[in-house]
Design an enzyme around this catalytic site. Structure first.
Site, PDB file in Angstrom:
ATOM      1  N   LYS B  85       0.847  -1.194   0.000  1.00 20.00           N
ATOM      2  CA  LYS B  85       0.000   0.000   0.000  1.00 20.00           C
ATOM      3  C   LYS B  85       0.887   1.250   0.000  1.00 20.00           C
ATOM      4  O   LYS B  85       1.879   1.291   0.736  1.00 20.00           O
ATOM      5  CB  LYS B  85      -0.907  -0.024   1.250  1.00 20.00           C
ATOM      6  N   SER B 166      -9.955   2.417   2.787  1.00 21.54           N
ATOM      7  CA  SER B 166      -8.983   3.076   1.940  1.00 21.54           C
ATOM      8  C   SER B 166      -8.046   2.122   1.189  1.00 21.54           C
ATOM      9  O   SER B 166      -7.446   2.526   0.201  1.00 21.54           O
ATOM     10  CB  SER B 166      -8.130   4.032   2.773  1.00 21.54           C
ATOM     11  N   SER B 190     -10.371   0.190   7.055  1.00 21.95           N
ATOM     12  CA  SER B 190      -9.728   0.308   5.737  1.00 21.95           C
ATOM     13  C   SER B 190      -9.082  -0.963   5.219  1.00 21.95           C
ATOM     14  O   SER B 190      -8.664  -1.007   4.066  1.00 21.95           O
ATOM     15  CB  SER B 190      -8.685   1.426   5.757  1.00 21.95           C
TER      16      SER B 190
END
Lengths: 95, 500
Positions: B85, B166, B190
């Site tokens: 990420k 997210s 998330s």
């Protein structure tokens, strides 16, 4: 408690975010909706409740008082938008 | 094991299968890395990656192949390529948090979690897209564009769907077989909500298990890193390499990392699973409610006893979160001043204060500005006690709800999200509607508890739905085990049909 255009501009200024009048105007209902919604917390009885500061009990550690880092000036400056003579450079702040 | 020339079959393997197949000589690490690199390169339409690093994946693969040829002891993740990420600082590789503010920022250091993964032998396929500064539930706030879910509604509806957020790049990439696993971070859901939206698994460990050092900060009392992958076992494998004490994070837990993979067992006899009644509000989506009921039956079938419990402050979790998270964000994001790193916007003749304001106006997207301003307001003089202190007190009550519930049970089973994935653009106009996505995931975040999402089935539109398991602090093992019990019984094998 509802906030007005002046308050939005004040919050933007405290946040160091420049906003146009139109942007600030658009934020008034947005922020009021969110703040109106979170205000329901006021109805919770919190008598005698301590505010939570740590979710998982953990003790604050002490470390040895020794230099473990440093001497990386160029690495620290590597991503600066403007660096001069080994320093961060900013607009003139003193006349 | 697949034939070593069948590249598609290689990208269908789980982390455990890649690890074991590489060790057993069924294929080389380079073949695996090349197969995933090819899938990444061919999936631009998903916009899951901000930066692709095929050379890093090959470098780690070649190191694994050389170690194997030399008869050296192999690292735990040798031969396994993963996605990272883009919230984890990676030395020499741009790290943006999906923001314009950090566009071009190239860290001169490596985050603890990513370093642990590379030290364990994993290779990096690239940096995964996300909501800007991890603020969002649909991956629509990224400066680098929306991530598109690989899933489509059935029946010819061609609407582009949200991969969740997210960690939307992570979830989309795993579901589309661009990587076998990825890192995520979870502040209010998330990891779990995007996992549910894309039919994969993900675990947020107990707060403090994974070091936050080198992760771009959003809300420090909530942020936790965790793995995302297609199976529970893969999550256990990854988490073992990600977790562990780090003196550079003052909230890092100084505890041994359990052998979660070795401890996996779907035998839940003697375990009690609580069903929190407040998670079944009027108007709960009927298909979600039905899946939850099936989940209860699956856990009973695995030997667990099911009991009803109450978490009376559940309804206050989201408003509490939307005071605490923006408050912490407003403080954390004060560092973006146009001086030390990131963008600078210096209008002609501007002084320092004008530079700050112009830089932050240009560098942050609308949702980030909104949260910084909410946070600034609730922390400002005269309002601090009414908002922030009150929220910290309610947070204590929410945590106490869980403590009391765990006197009656060992685990909690709930839905992961209140709906399946929705179309991009559908909820963007109303921030509050978007915030409600996290209604089932936020409470465990506020209490710092380990929580996992596992896929349970498809809804009538053909889209994945997930179940969430919440455990006691530090009891990731029980969470993983219940996840495994569900995984074995749900038999979730659906995958998105390739259109990209």
């Amino acid at each position: 408690m509802s906030i007005d255009l002046q308050t939005v501009k004040k919050i933007a200024s405290l946040s160091r975010i420049s906003v146009s009048d139109a942007e600030a105007q658009a934020m008034v209902p947005e922020l009021n909706n969110i703040l109106g919604w979170v205000e329901q917390l006021g109805e919770v009885d919190v008598t005698g409740v301590q505010p939570m500061t740590a979710v998982i009990p953990n003790h604050q550690r002490l470390r040895e008082d020794a230099v473990t880092d440093g001497d990386v000036r160029d690495k620290v400056l590597a991503n600066a938008p403007q660096a001069e003579h080994g320093f961060f450079a900013v607009p003139k702040v003193i006349e | 094991m697949p034939n070593s020339t069948d590249k598609n079959a290689l990208t269908d393997l789980t982390v455990a299968e890649i690890r074991d197949g590489f060790r057993g000589g069924a294929f080389s690490a380079r073949e695996v890395a090349e197969a995933f690199n090819a899938n990444v390169a061919a999936a631009k339409a998903l916009n899951a990656f901000i930066v692709e690093t095929p050379e890093k994946a090959l470098e780690a693969a070649d190191a694994a192949d050389r170690a194997k040829a030399a008869g050296e002891a192999l690292k735990p993740l040798a031969g396994v390529p993963i996605g990272m990420k883009d919230l984890f600082c990676t030395e020499g590789v741009q790290t943006t948090a999906a923001s314009h503010m950090l566009e071009g920022f190239t860290p001169t250091y490596e985050s603890t979690v990513s370093k642990k993964l590379w030290d364990a032998g994993a290779g990096m396929l690239g940096k995964l897209n996300l909501d800007q500064f991890a603020m969002g539930s649909s991956n629509e706030t990224s400066y680098f564009g929306n991530v598109i879910s690989p899933w489509k509604r059935k029946g010819g509806d061609n609407a582009a769907l949200a991969p969740g957020g997210s960690s939307g790049g992570s979830s989309a990439a795993i579901a589309a077989r661009l990587c076998p696993a990825a890192t995520g971070t979870d502040t209010g859901g998330s990891i779990r909500q995007p996992a549910a939206f894309t039919g994969i698994s993900g675990i947020k460990p107990t707060y403090g298990r994974c070091s936050r050092w080198g992760i771009v900060a959003f809300a420090s009392s909530l942020d936790q890193a965790g793995p995302m992958a297609r199976t529970v076992r893969d999550n256990a494998i990854l988490l073992e390499s990600m977790a562990g004490f780090d003196p550079k994070d003052s909230t890092s837990l100084d505890l041994e990392v359990p052998r979660w993979e070795a401890g996996l067992s779907s035998d839940l006899r003697g375990r009690k699973v609580g069903i929190p009644k407040e998670y079944r509000p009027d108007g709960l989506n009927a298909e979600i409610a039905a899946l939850w009921d099936r989940g209860i039956e699956w856990l009973k079938d695995a030997g667990a006893e099911v009991v009803e419990v109450s978490l009376p402050h559940t309804q206050y979790a989201l408003p509490t979160y939307y005071i605490i998270a923006p408050a912490e964000a407003s403080s954390n994001l004060a560092r973006y001043d146009g001086v030390r790193y990131g963008q600078r916007d210096l209008p002609d003749g501007a002084g320092l204060q004008d530079m700050y304001a112009a830089t932050r106006a240009a560098g942050f997207g609308p949702e980030v500005k909104r949260r910084i301003m909410i946070g600034t307001y609730v922390l400002s003089a005269g309002f601090y006690d009414a908002y922030y202190t009150q929220a910290q007190k309610v947070r204590a009550l929410i945590a106490r709800d869980f403590e009391l519930a765990f006197e009656k049970c060992d685990l909690l089973l709930t839905p992961t999200a209140p709906s399946a994935s929705f179309a991009l653009g559908e909820k963007q106009a109303d921030p509050l509607a978007m915030y409600l996505n996290d209604v089932f995931t936020v409470p465990a975040s506020l209490a710092g508890l380990p929580a996992m999402a596992v896929p349970g089935g498809l809804d009538a539109q053909g889209l994945p739905l997930g179940l969430q398991i919440i455990g006691r602090a530090l009891d990731e093992q029980s969470v993983l085990n219940a996840g495994l019990a569900i995984e074995e019984r749900a038999g979730f094998a659906a995958r998105p049909e390739k259109w990209w």
